[in-house]
Design a protein around this motif. Structure first.
Motif, PDB file in Angstrom:
ATOM      1  N   ASP A  85     -15.733 -58.215  12.905  1.00  0.00           N
ATOM      2  CA  ASP A  85     -14.828 -58.970  11.939  1.00  0.00           C
ATOM      3  C   ASP A  85     -15.260 -59.908  11.414  1.00  0.00           C
ATOM      4  O   ASP A  85     -15.015 -60.429  10.388  1.00  0.00           O
ATOM      5  CB  ASP A  85     -13.525 -59.086  12.945  1.00  0.00           C
ATOM      6  N   SER A  95     -14.811 -51.226  18.159  1.00  0.00           N
ATOM      7  CA  SER A  95     -15.136 -51.973  19.545  1.00  0.00           C
ATOM      8  C   SER A  95     -15.317 -50.919  20.356  1.00  0.00           C
ATOM      9  O   SER A  95     -14.314 -50.035  20.614  1.00  0.00           O
ATOM     10  CB  SER A  95     -14.222 -52.793  19.851  1.00  0.00           C
ATOM     11  N   HIS A 129     -15.764 -50.805  23.885  1.00  0.00           N
ATOM     12  CA  HIS A 129     -14.878 -50.537  24.919  1.00  0.00           C
ATOM     13  C   HIS A 129     -13.398 -50.295  24.669  1.00  0.00           C
ATOM     14  O   HIS A 129     -12.686 -50.065  25.747  1.00  0.00           O
ATOM     15  CB  HIS A 129     -14.936 -52.002  25.814  1.00  0.00           C
ATOM     16  N   LYS A 130     -12.706 -50.134  23.764  1.00  0.00           N
ATOM     17  CA  LYS A 130     -11.562 -49.791  23.416  1.00  0.00           C
ATOM     18  C   LYS A 130     -11.365 -48.134  23.351  1.00  0.00           C
ATOM     19  O   LYS A 130     -10.270 -47.647  23.264  1.00  0.00           O
ATOM     20  CB  LYS A 130     -10.904 -50.452  22.272  1.00  0.00           C
ATOM     21  N   HIS A 146      -5.347 -59.531  14.691  1.00  0.00           N
ATOM     22  CA  HIS A 146      -6.091 -59.991  16.097  1.00  0.00           C
ATOM     23  C   HIS A 146      -6.603 -61.074  15.804  1.00  0.00           C
ATOM     24  O   HIS A 146      -7.018 -61.459  14.598  1.00  0.00           O
ATOM     25  CB  HIS A 146      -6.989 -58.980  16.514  1.00  0.00           C
ATOM     26  N   ASN A 180      -4.879 -50.662  25.727  1.00  0.00           N
ATOM     27  CA  ASN A 180      -5.176 -51.654  24.461  1.00  0.00           C
ATOM     28  C   ASN A 180      -6.054 -52.655  24.856  1.00  0.00           C
ATOM     29  O   ASN A 180      -6.677 -53.569  23.750  1.00  0.00           O
ATOM     30  CB  ASN A 180      -3.963 -51.810  23.877  1.00  0.00           C
ATOM     31  N   ASN A 236      -2.690 -54.050  17.797  1.00  0.00           N
ATOM     32  CA  ASN A 236      -2.946 -54.036  19.229  1.00  0.00           C
ATOM     33  C   ASN A 236      -1.597 -54.254  20.314  1.00  0.00           C
ATOM     34  O   ASN A 236      -1.478 -53.874  21.328  1.00  0.00           O
ATOM     35  CB  ASN A 236      -4.085 -54.950  19.546  1.00  0.00           C
ATOM     36  N   CYS A 279     -19.640 -56.557  19.452  1.00  0.00           N
ATOM     37  CA  CYS A 279     -18.244 -56.324  19.682  1.00  0.00           C
ATOM     38  C   CYS A 279     -17.443 -56.170  18.323  1.00  0.00           C
ATOM     39  O   CYS A 279     -17.955 -56.464  17.348  1.00  0.00           O
ATOM     40  CB  CYS A 279     -17.938 -57.484  20.689  1.00  0.00           C
ATOM     41  N   GLY A 280     -16.305 -55.975  18.656  1.00  0.00           N
ATOM     42  CA  GLY A 280     -15.509 -56.032  17.643  1.00  0.00           C
ATOM     43  C   GLY A 280     -15.165 -56.991  16.928  1.00  0.00           C
ATOM     44  O   GLY A 280     -15.072 -57.437  15.707  1.00  0.00           O
ATOM     45  N   THR A 281     -15.260 -58.323  17.813  1.00  0.00           N
ATOM     46  CA  THR A 281     -15.055 -59.681  17.459  1.00  0.00           C
ATOM     47  C   THR A 281     -16.086 -60.152  16.305  1.00  0.00           C
ATOM     48  O   THR A 281     -15.866 -60.614  15.321  1.00  0.00           O
ATOM     49  CB  THR A 281     -14.838 -60.676  18.452  1.00  0.00           C
ATOM     50  N   MET A 333      -5.750 -54.826   9.440  1.00  0.00           N
ATOM     51  CA  MET A 333      -5.852 -54.155  10.593  1.00  0.00           C
ATOM     52  C   MET A 333      -5.434 -52.576  10.470  1.00  0.00           C
ATOM     53  O   MET A 333      -4.247 -52.318   9.663  1.00  0.00           O
ATOM     54  CB  MET A 333      -5.422 -54.709  11.787  1.00  0.00           C
ATOM     55  N   VAL A 350     -10.001 -51.582  15.021  1.00  0.00           N
ATOM     56  CA  VAL A 350     -10.626 -51.337  16.941  1.00  0.00           C
ATOM     57  C   VAL A 350      -9.252 -50.542  17.416  1.00  0.00           C
ATOM     58  O   VAL A 350      -9.948 -49.600  18.292  1.00  0.00           O
ATOM     59  CB  VAL A 350     -10.563 -52.774  17.425  1.00  0.00           C
ATOM     60  N   GLN A 351      -8.134 -50.685  17.065  1.00  0.00           N
ATOM     61  CA  GLN A 351      -7.130 -49.974  17.994  1.00  0.00           C
ATOM     62  C   GLN A 351      -6.948 -48.437  17.563  1.00  0.00           C
ATOM     63  O   GLN A 351      -6.160 -47.550  18.109  1.00  0.00           O
ATOM     64  CB  GLN A 351      -5.904 -50.792  18.000  1.00  0.00           C
ATOM     65  N   ASP A 391      -9.930 -53.886  10.550  1.00  0.00           N
ATOM     66  CA  ASP A 391     -10.021 -53.997  11.953  1.00  0.00           C
ATOM     67  C   ASP A 391      -9.423 -52.628  12.529  1.00  0.00           C
ATOM     68  O   ASP A 391      -8.129 -52.617  12.404  1.00  0.00           O
ATOM     69  CB  ASP A 391      -9.314 -55.224  12.395  1.00  0.00           C
ATOM     70  N   ALA A 440      -9.378 -62.107  16.117  1.00  0.00           N
ATOM     71  CA  ALA A 440     -10.860 -61.986  15.671  1.00  0.00           C
ATOM     72  C   ALA A 440     -10.849 -62.290  14.129  1.00  0.00           C
ATOM     73  O   ALA A 440     -11.771 -62.772  13.638  1.00  0.00           O
ATOM     74  CB  ALA A 440     -11.390 -60.580  16.006  1.00  0.00           C
TER      75      ALA A 440
HETATM   76  C1  LIG Z   1      -9.708 -55.914  21.178  1.00  0.00           C
HETATM   77  C2  LIG Z   1      -9.708 -55.921  19.757  1.00  0.00           C
HETATM   78  C3  LIG Z   1     -10.566 -56.613  18.915  1.00  0.00           C
HETATM   79  C4  LIG Z   1     -11.787 -57.411  19.812  1.00  0.00           C
HETATM   80  O1  LIG Z   1     -12.831 -56.589  20.150  1.00  0.00           O
HETATM   81  P1  LIG Z   1     -13.993 -57.049  21.358  1.00  0.00           P
HETATM   82  O2  LIG Z   1     -14.975 -55.788  21.208  1.00  0.00           O
HETATM   83  O3  LIG Z   1     -13.187 -57.109  22.372  1.00  0.00           O
HETATM   84  O4  LIG Z   1     -14.526 -58.473  20.586  1.00  0.00           O
HETATM   85  C5  LIG Z   1     -10.418 -56.833  17.797  1.00  0.00           C
HETATM   86  N1  LIG Z   1      -9.316 -56.460  16.960  1.00  0.00           N
HETATM   87  C6  LIG Z   1      -8.488 -55.777  17.950  1.00  0.00           C
HETATM   88  C7  LIG Z   1      -7.141 -55.113  16.855  1.00  0.00           C
HETATM   89  C8  LIG Z   1      -8.555 -55.212  18.978  1.00  0.00           C
HETATM   90  O5  LIG Z   1      -7.615 -54.812  19.587  1.00  0.00           O
END
Ligand SMILES: *Cc1c(COP(=O)(O)O)cnc(C)c1O
Length: 401
Positions: free
Chosen positions: A75, A199, A201-202, A100, A9, A151, A70-72, A147, A178-179, A176, A102
């Protein structure tokens, strides 16, 4: 020494197929996709293919995909872009207390610029009350940002129902995700999502790439100013290799998500059962069923999460306490705080997050080394040693577990 990575995560290793797909774009395919000549055209096609691959995973049209860093950023762009675009309509945002940073820190910033933000509470399992969400909507409300999955605890929010509420009240809905992307089925049509953050990289692609899905017709003030990339929605030369990698990761996720999720869930459940069988006084943080298949967050009463992490690290096991972004600070997690987890238990929380490379042997190894570490740390803990004394209020709470 064995090396076991149970912190998916926080970030994931780049999948071999993804690396294979993106490497040419660091070698001979170096063009700028905005250039008109052959070198540009070569890579422009690759970016468009990736756009289609991402769109297919979340069921939208490729034109609704905006590549960001990126995810940030996704958001930030969703929240700040909405507040500016809809300032004539209102200035009220509804979000949750467990987002998160972000989203949470962006909301705190927006409050300073004159927005009103409602931070919805969660119950002990980290779940939202949808009636409360609906009651929070006013004529001034311009955005609901919730979200898809948390996370830290893995708790999954009822996004389809939230989307229906947002639609009924004519309020824009950002999530969001991302997860969730790569772990759960995502359908932005079915869930009435207007904005969604991803994102790379997740989900097995490189760091430094993300996506903001923007439903057609959703007005958003541009966040980055500069060139005309991404149809004037996000300036800046594309991270071509990263985007190609993200596209490949999305294609793999679409094909393999269900089988991977089933396997990972089995391993996570085996780890969870083993921990509760072998170690007394453990508390599960997160929803018992509505939870990401890969996530297990538990508190081991009487011990410090950070000491546990260091001891696990010495055995080659990478896990996390709270969220990776806040570990290193002594503040207990805002997510566990919102769930009213008792402070000392919040301090002892540990998150194991599994991935497609996790094996049964990895889980068995953790179950072998974890119980003696917990016992040793408890033996050193003054709180643990005074737990028989009736007069100690702190111990009373812990004993009830
Ligand atoms: C990791 C994460 C982010 C941020 O993503 P980055 O690409 O690292 O900026 C945002 N929201 C959640 C829920 C995350 O787990």
């Amino acid at each position: 020494m064995k090396r076991i990575y149970l912190d998916y995560n926080a970030t994931t290793p780049v999948r071999p197929e993804v690396l294979e797909a993106l490497l040419p774009y660091y070698r001979d395919q170096f063009g700028n996709p905005s250039s008109v000549h052959w070198a540009g055209r070569q890579v422009a096609g690759a970016v468009e293919k990736a756009r289609e691959q991402v769109a297919a995973l979340i069921n939208c049209s490729p034109a609704e995909i905006v590549f960001v860093s990126c995810g940030t950023e996704a958001d930030n762009a969703a929240l700040k872009g909405t507040v500016d675009a809809l300032k004539a309509k209102g200035n009220h945002i509804i979000t949750t207390a467990v987002e998160h940073p972000a989203v949470l820190e962006t909301c705190r910033y927006l409050e300073k610029t004159g927005c009103r933000v409602t931070y919805l509470p969660v119950d002990a399992d980290g779940m939202l009350d949808l009636d409360e969400l609906e009651r929070a909507i006013t004529p001034e409300t311009i955005l609901i940002s919730v979200m898809w999955a948390n996370n830290e605890t893995g708790t999954i929010f009822p996004i389809e129902q939230i989307g229906a509420i947002a639609r009924r009240h004519g309020v824009r809905f950002h999530t969001d995700a991302v997860q969730a992307v790569g772990k759960l089925a995502i359908d932005v049509q079915q869930c009435n999502v207007d904005l969604l953050a991803i994102s790379a990289h997740k989900l097995g692609a490189p760091k430094g790439v993300g996506v903001l899905y923007v439903r057609r017709g959703t007005r958003l003030t541009q966040f980055m100013h500069g060139g005309h990339q991404e149809r004037n929605r996000r300036a800046g030369t594309h991270n071509v290799a990263g985007i190609v990698g993200l596209g490949k990761a999305c294609e793999l996720a679409l094909a393999e998500r269900e089988t991977h999720a089933g396997r990972v869930r089995e391993l996570r459940d085996r780890l969870e059962r083993g921990i509760f069988e072998k170690i007394p006084n453990v508390k599960l943080n997160g929803h018992p069923t509505e939870r990401l298949p890969n996530t297990l967050n538990v508190s081991f009463a009487w011990i410090e999460g950070e000491s546990l992490l260091l001891n696990l690290d010495m055995k080659g096991i990478a896990a996390s306490s709270g969220s990776a972004c806040t570990s290193g600070s002594l503040e207990p997690s805002h997510v566990l705080g919102a769930m009213c987890v008792e402070v000392t238990l919040a301090h002892s929380s540990t998150r194991f997050s599994l991935g497609p490379d996790t094996t049964g042997e990895d889980v068995d190894y953790v179950l072998e080394v974890l119980p003696p570490i917990v016992q040793r740390l408890r033996d050193m803990s003054p709180l643990y040693n005074c737990r028989q004394q009736e007069s100690c209020a702190g111990c009373e709470t812990l004993k009830k577990l």
